[in-house]
Design a protein around this motif. Structure first.
Motif, PDB file in Angstrom:
ATOM      1  N   VAL A  28       0.853  -1.189   0.000  1.00 54.29           N
ATOM      2  CA  VAL A  28       0.000   0.000   0.000  1.00 54.29           C
ATOM      3  C   VAL A  28       0.885   1.233   0.000  1.00 54.29           C
ATOM      4  O   VAL A  28       1.787   1.354   0.826  1.00 54.29           O
ATOM      5  N   GLN A  29       0.650   2.123  -0.919  1.00 52.09           N
ATOM      6  CA  GLN A  29       1.577   3.243  -1.109  1.00 52.09           C
ATOM      7  C   GLN A  29       0.960   4.606  -0.805  1.00 52.09           C
ATOM      8  O   GLN A  29       1.569   5.634  -1.088  1.00 52.09           O
ATOM      9  N   VAL A  30      -0.260   4.622  -0.260  1.00 51.05           N
ATOM     10  CA  VAL A  30      -0.878   5.921   0.030  1.00 51.05           C
ATOM     11  C   VAL A  30      -1.282   6.025   1.495  1.00 51.05           C
ATOM     12  O   VAL A  30      -1.582   5.036   2.152  1.00 51.05           O
ATOM     13  N   GLY A  31      -1.288   7.253   1.975  1.00 45.73           N
ATOM     14  CA  GLY A  31      -1.726   7.543   3.333  1.00 45.73           C
ATOM     15  C   GLY A  31      -1.837   9.049   3.490  1.00 45.73           C
ATOM     16  O   GLY A  31      -1.460   9.809   2.587  1.00 45.73           O
ATOM     17  N   ALA A  32      -2.382   9.461   4.617  1.00 47.10           N
ATOM     18  CA  ALA A  32      -2.503  10.896   4.884  1.00 47.10           C
ATOM     19  C   ALA A  32      -1.482  11.257   5.962  1.00 47.10           C
ATOM     20  O   ALA A  32      -1.774  11.275   7.153  1.00 47.10           O
ATOM     21  N   GLU A  33      -0.254  11.511   5.503  1.00 42.81           N
ATOM     22  CA  GLU A  33       0.830  11.838   6.430  1.00 42.81           C
ATOM     23  C   GLU A  33       0.765  13.303   6.838  1.00 42.81           C
ATOM     24  O   GLU A  33       0.375  14.163   6.045  1.00 42.81           O
ATOM     25  N   VAL A  34       1.186  13.576   8.064  1.00 36.15           N
ATOM     26  CA  VAL A  34       1.385  14.952   8.501  1.00 36.15           C
ATOM     27  C   VAL A  34       2.699  15.419   7.864  1.00 36.15           C
ATOM     28  O   VAL A  34       3.755  14.861   8.126  1.00 36.15           O
ATOM     29  N   LYS A  35       2.582  16.401   6.984  1.00 35.71           N
ATOM     30  CA  LYS A  35       3.759  16.849   6.233  1.00 35.71           C
ATOM     31  C   LYS A  35       4.371  18.089   6.872  1.00 35.71           C
ATOM     32  O   LYS A  35       3.649  18.934   7.401  1.00 35.71           O
ATOM     33  N   GLY A  36       5.673  18.164   6.784  1.00 37.53           N
ATOM     34  CA  GLY A  36       6.364  19.384   7.200  1.00 37.53           C
ATOM     35  C   GLY A  36       6.340  19.619   8.698  1.00 37.53           C
ATOM     36  O   GLY A  36       6.514  20.747   9.149  1.00 37.53           O
ATOM     37  N   PHE A  37       6.118  18.563   9.475  1.00 39.71           N
ATOM     38  CA  PHE A  37       6.073  18.720  10.931  1.00 39.71           C
ATOM     39  C   PHE A  37       7.500  18.652  11.468  1.00 39.71           C
ATOM     40  O   PHE A  37       8.196  17.651  11.285  1.00 39.71           O
ATOM     41  N   VAL A  38       7.921  19.721  12.123  1.00 38.47           N
ATOM     42  CA  VAL A  38       9.275  19.769  12.695  1.00 38.47           C
ATOM     43  C   VAL A  38       9.125  19.757  14.217  1.00 38.47           C
ATOM     44  O   VAL A  38       8.803  20.778  14.824  1.00 38.47           O
ATOM     45  N   PRO A  39       9.306  18.596  14.830  1.00 42.51           N
ATOM     46  CA  PRO A  39       9.054  18.503  16.274  1.00 42.51           C
ATOM     47  C   PRO A  39       9.855  19.524  17.078  1.00 42.51           C
ATOM     48  O   PRO A  39       9.360  20.069  18.062  1.00 42.51           O
ATOM     49  N   GLU A  40      11.088  19.785  16.631  1.00 41.57           N
ATOM     50  CA  GLU A  40      11.949  20.713  17.369  1.00 41.57           C
ATOM     51  C   GLU A  40      11.355  22.119  17.432  1.00 41.57           C
ATOM     52  O   GLU A  40      11.715  22.912  18.306  1.00 41.57           O
ATOM     53  N   ALA A  41      10.461  22.426  16.506  1.00 42.80           N
ATOM     54  CA  ALA A  41       9.860  23.756  16.506  1.00 42.80           C
ATOM     55  C   ALA A  41       8.767  23.877  17.573  1.00 42.80           C
ATOM     56  O   ALA A  41       8.316  24.971  17.880  1.00 42.80           O
ATOM     57  N   HIS A  42       8.332  22.742  18.120  1.00 43.07           N
ATOM     58  CA  HIS A  42       7.187  22.763  19.032  1.00 43.07           C
ATOM     59  C   HIS A  42       7.502  22.251  20.434  1.00 43.07           C
ATOM     60  O   HIS A  42       6.808  22.596  21.378  1.00 43.07           O
ATOM     61  N   VAL A 165     -12.403  20.806  34.640  1.00 40.21           N
ATOM     62  CA  VAL A 165     -11.813  20.913  33.301  1.00 40.21           C
ATOM     63  C   VAL A 165     -11.060  19.626  33.015  1.00 40.21           C
ATOM     64  O   VAL A 165     -10.300  19.133  33.861  1.00 40.21           O
ATOM     65  N   MET A 166     -11.292  19.079  31.818  1.00 35.49           N
ATOM     66  CA  MET A 166     -10.498  17.943  31.357  1.00 35.49           C
ATOM     67  C   MET A 166     -10.033  18.227  29.930  1.00 35.49           C
ATOM     68  O   MET A 166     -10.813  18.726  29.115  1.00 35.49           O
ATOM     69  N   LEU A 167      -8.801  17.881  29.649  1.00 37.95           N
ATOM     70  CA  LEU A 167      -8.347  17.885  28.263  1.00 37.95           C
ATOM     71  C   LEU A 167      -8.549  16.481  27.721  1.00 37.95           C
ATOM     72  O   LEU A 167      -8.223  15.501  28.411  1.00 37.95           O
ATOM     73  N   ALA A 168      -9.084  16.379  26.525  1.00 39.07           N
ATOM     74  CA  ALA A 168      -9.293  15.041  25.978  1.00 39.07           C
ATOM     75  C   ALA A 168      -9.276  15.078  24.466  1.00 39.07           C
ATOM     76  O   ALA A 168      -9.624  16.077  23.846  1.00 39.07           O
ATOM     77  N   GLY A 169      -8.847  13.972  23.910  1.00 39.35           N
ATOM     78  CA  GLY A 169      -8.787  13.847  22.453  1.00 39.35           C
ATOM     79  C   GLY A 169      -8.074  12.563  22.095  1.00 39.35           C
ATOM     80  O   GLY A 169      -8.177  11.567  22.826  1.00 39.35           O
ATOM     81  N   GLY A 170      -7.372  12.608  20.996  1.00 42.27           N
ATOM     82  CA  GLY A 170      -6.670  11.405  20.563  1.00 42.27           C
ATOM     83  C   GLY A 170      -5.411  11.753  19.794  1.00 42.27           C
ATOM     84  O   GLY A 170      -5.276  12.879  19.295  1.00 42.27           O
ATOM     85  N   ALA A 171      -4.514  10.796  19.734  1.00 47.04           N
ATOM     86  CA  ALA A 171      -3.258  10.982  18.994  1.00 47.04           C
ATOM     87  C   ALA A 171      -2.845   9.647  18.398  1.00 47.04           C
ATOM     88  O   ALA A 171      -2.953   8.606  19.053  1.00 47.04           O
ATOM     89  N   GLU A 172      -2.380   9.690  17.176  1.00 48.75           N
ATOM     90  CA  GLU A 172      -1.993   8.449  16.504  1.00 48.75           C
ATOM     91  C   GLU A 172      -0.875   8.707  15.500  1.00 48.75           C
ATOM     92  O   GLU A 172      -0.885   9.737  14.827  1.00 48.75           O
ATOM     93  N   ALA A 173       0.054   7.793  15.446  1.00 48.00           N
ATOM     94  CA  ALA A 173       1.128   7.862  14.442  1.00 48.00           C
ATOM     95  C   ALA A 173       1.468   6.435  14.017  1.00 48.00           C
ATOM     96  O   ALA A 173       2.462   5.861  14.428  1.00 48.00           O
TER      97      ALA A 173
END
Lengths: 384, 87
Positions: A28-42, A165-173
Motif C-alpha cells: 500500500v503506497q498511500v496515506g494521509a501523512e502529517v507533512k512538514g512537521f518539525v518537532p523541534e519547533a514545538h 476541566v479535562m483535556l481530551a482527544g486522541g493521537a496516533e502515528a
C-alpha cells in the motif's frame, strides 16, 4: 483548528504517496501523512527525548487547545484538571525503530527511552507535565473508537463533578513501516484513496495526527468568559460482543440511540452525523443501516459525511479530528463533505454530502466511532 | 593531552549537558553538569553506540555499580579501559 476548518470546507484531500523509511517495501503506497512537521519547533529538548511521534502530535494539539480556550491553570484548577488521550497504537514508531535496530540491523541495544516513549500513556503524561495538570489522567485504547471513548469519559467526568476541566482527544502515528505492514495483512486498505459510501470504494486509508479539546464545566467556562465551541450533551458506549472485525448494525444503532437518550433529545433534533465512514463495504453499509434503524424516516433528512475521505483514518485519534467537522457544522453552519464520492451505492442511499461542502444550520450533531472488536462510542453535541 | 576517545566522550557529555566541549572539565561531577539519572543513561547509550561497548552501569543502584561515575575523568578512564579491552 481554523486551518482544518478551511481544509474541510475546500474538500482538501490530504491523501498522497507515503514517504517514510522503507515505505517502498509496502504494497500500500498511500496515506494521509502529517507533512512538514518539525518537532523541534514545538517541543522542548526534554520533551523531545520522551515523545514518540504520536505524543509529539498530542503535545502540539493540547497546547493549541489550551491557548484557544484562553485557559490558565492556577494551582487549584491544575490540581483538579486532567487529561485523557485516546490512542490505538501508542508509541508504535518507537517500537518499530527499536525492532528494526535489533532484528534488521543486528544491534544489541535500543535507545534507553524506548519504554517511556512507546507507552500508550506517554502522551497523557507529557501533556499533563507540559501544562502542570495533576488531576485524573490516563490513556484509553479502544482501536478506532479510542478518542471518542477518551472524550466521552472526559465529558462524564466533568458532568459528574469529578473535574471542572479535562483535556481530551486522541493521537496516533501508525504511518511507519511496521504499522502499515500489519494493516496490509487485513486486506482492508485501499491502494488509491478513501471513498466512503461511494459504490466504487475499495477500502480505508491510514492517516495520522492528533486533536485535543478542552472539556469544561459550563458554569466554570461561563464565569471566565470562555470562548465556547459547542455543548457536549450526550455520550454512549457499548460493545457488540460479536466479531473482532465485522461491525454490527444493532451495536452501532444502540450507541447512537444511547447518546441521544443520554442527551434527552429526540432523534428528529439531529441534523448532521459525522460518520465513522471508513470506506470499507462492511462499515459503510452497516453504518447506514444502523442510522436508518435509529432515525427511521428522519434518516432521509440527515446530512451524513465522512471526513476520512480527506484526512484518512486516524484510528485512535480519528474521532477527535472528526469532532472538528462537528464543531464546524454547529458553529459555522457548514457541513464538511464526503470527498471521493463517484458512484451511488444503493445500500448507502442517504444524503452523504458528496464532494462539496454545504451550508446548513444544524442544532445537534452526532460523532460516530465503531471500532474493531465491536467497541462503539458516540458523542452528541449541540450548538451553544 | 586528551585521547581521541576522551574527546569523543567529552563531546557526547557536553551535548547532553548543553555545553560546549571546552566547558567540560575532568574534575567535574555529573551533578555539576546537571545530569540526572536519565540524562546519564542517555549519555551512556550514546557512548556505547559510538564505541561498540557495553558499560556496566545499573541505574537501579548507581552506588553499587562497578563503573566509576564520580567525575568526568573517572567516566573517561572507565570507557577508555572498556575500549582498550574490546581492541
Amino acid at each position: 483548528m481554523h486551518e482544518t476548518y478551511a481544509a474541510l470546507i475546500q474538500g482538501r484531500v490530504a491523501i498522497g504517496p507515503l514517504a517514510f523509511r522503507d515505505s517502498d517495501r509496502l504494497s500500500v503506497q498511500v496515506g494521509a501523512e502529517v507533512k512538514g512537521f518539525v518537532p523541534e519547533a514545538h517541543l522542548s529538548r526534554s520533551e523531545l527525548g520522551f515523545a514518540d511521534r504520536f505524543a509529539q502530535f498530542a503535545l502540539v494539539a493540547a497546547r493549541q487547545a489550551v491557548a484557544e480556550a484562553g485557559l490558565t491553570f492556577n494551582d487549584d484548577l491544575a490540581e483538579r484538571a486532567g487529561v485523557i488521550v485516546g490512542t490505538a497504537g501508542g508509541g508504535l514508531t518507537t517500537s518499530d525503530e527499536a525492532y528494526r535496530a535489533v532484528y534488521a540491523e543486528g544491534k544489541n541495544r535500543v535507545h534507553p527511552f524506548t519504554v517511556p516513549r512507546l507507552m500508550h500513556s506517554a502522551a497523557a503524561s507529557l501533556v499533563g507535565m507540559a501544562l502542570g495538570l495533576r488531576g485524573p489522567s490516563f490513556s484509553v485504547s479502544t482501536a478506532c473508537a479510542s478518542s471518542n471513548h477518551a472524550m466521552g469519559l472526559a465529558f462524564q467526568m466533568v458532568r459528574g463533578g469529578a473535574a471542572p476541566v479535562m483535556l481530551a482527544g486522541g493521537a496516533e502515528a501508525m504511518l511507519c513501516f511496521g504499522g502499515i505492514k500489519a494493516w496490509e495483512g487485513l486486506r482492508v486498505l485501499s491502494p488509491d484513496g478513501c471513498r466512503p459510501f461511494s459504490g466504487d470504494r475499495n477500502g480505508l486509508v491510514q492517516g495520522e495526527g492528533a486533536a485535543v479539546f478542552v472539556f469544561e464545566d459550563y458554569d466554570h467556562a461561563r464565569a471566565r468568559g470562555a470562548p465556547m465551541l459547542a455543548e457536549v450533551v450526550g455520550f454512549a458506549m457499548g460493545a457488540d460482543a460479536g466479531d473482532m472485525v465485522m461491525p454490527s448494525r444493532d451495536g452501532a444503532a444502540r450507541v447512537m440511540a444511547g447518546a441521544l437518550a443520554d442527551a434527552g433529545l429526540a432523534h428528529e433534533t439531529v441534523g448532521y452525523i459525522n460518520a465513522h465512514g471508513t470506506g470499507t463495504t462492511a462499515n459503510d453499509r452497516t453504518e447506514i443501516a444502523a442510522i436508518r434503524q435509529v432515525f427511521g424516516a428522519h434518516a432521509d433528512k440527515l446530512m451524513i459525511s465522512s471526513t476520512k475521505s480527506m484526512h484518512g483514518h486516524l484510528i485512535g485519534a480519528t474521532g477527535a479530528v472528526e469532532l472538528i467537522a462537528c464543531l464546524m457544522a454547529l458553529r459555522m453552519g457548514v457541513i464538511a463533505p464526503t470527498m471521493g464520492h463517484r458512484v451511488p451505492d444503493p445500500d448507502c442511499a442517504l444524503d452523504v454530502v458528496p464532494n462539496v461542502a454545504r451550508q446548513a444550520r444544524v442544532d445537534v450533531v452526532l460523532s460516530n466511532a465503531f471500532a474493531f472488536g465491536g467497541l462503539n462510542a458516540v458523542l452528541a453535541l449541540a450548538r451553544i | 593531552m586528551a585521547s581521541a576517545v576522551a574527546n569523543e566522550i567529552i563531546a557526547i557529555i557536553a551535548r547532553q549537558a548543553m555545553l560546549t566541549p571546552d566547558e567540560v572539565r575532568l574534575d567535574m561531577t555529573l551533578d555539576e553538569l546537571g545530569f540526572d539519572s536519565l540524562v546519564l543513561v542517555e549519555a551512556l547509550f550514546a557512548i556505547e553506540e559510538k564505541f561498540d561497548i557495553s558499560v556496566p552501569y545499573n541505574a537501579n543502584d548507581p552506588d553499587e555499580t562497578e563503573f566509576d561515575i564520580s567525575s568526568i575523568g573517572a567516566v573517561i578512564a572507565g570507557i577508555e579501559a572498556l575500549v582498550a579491552a574490546r581492541a
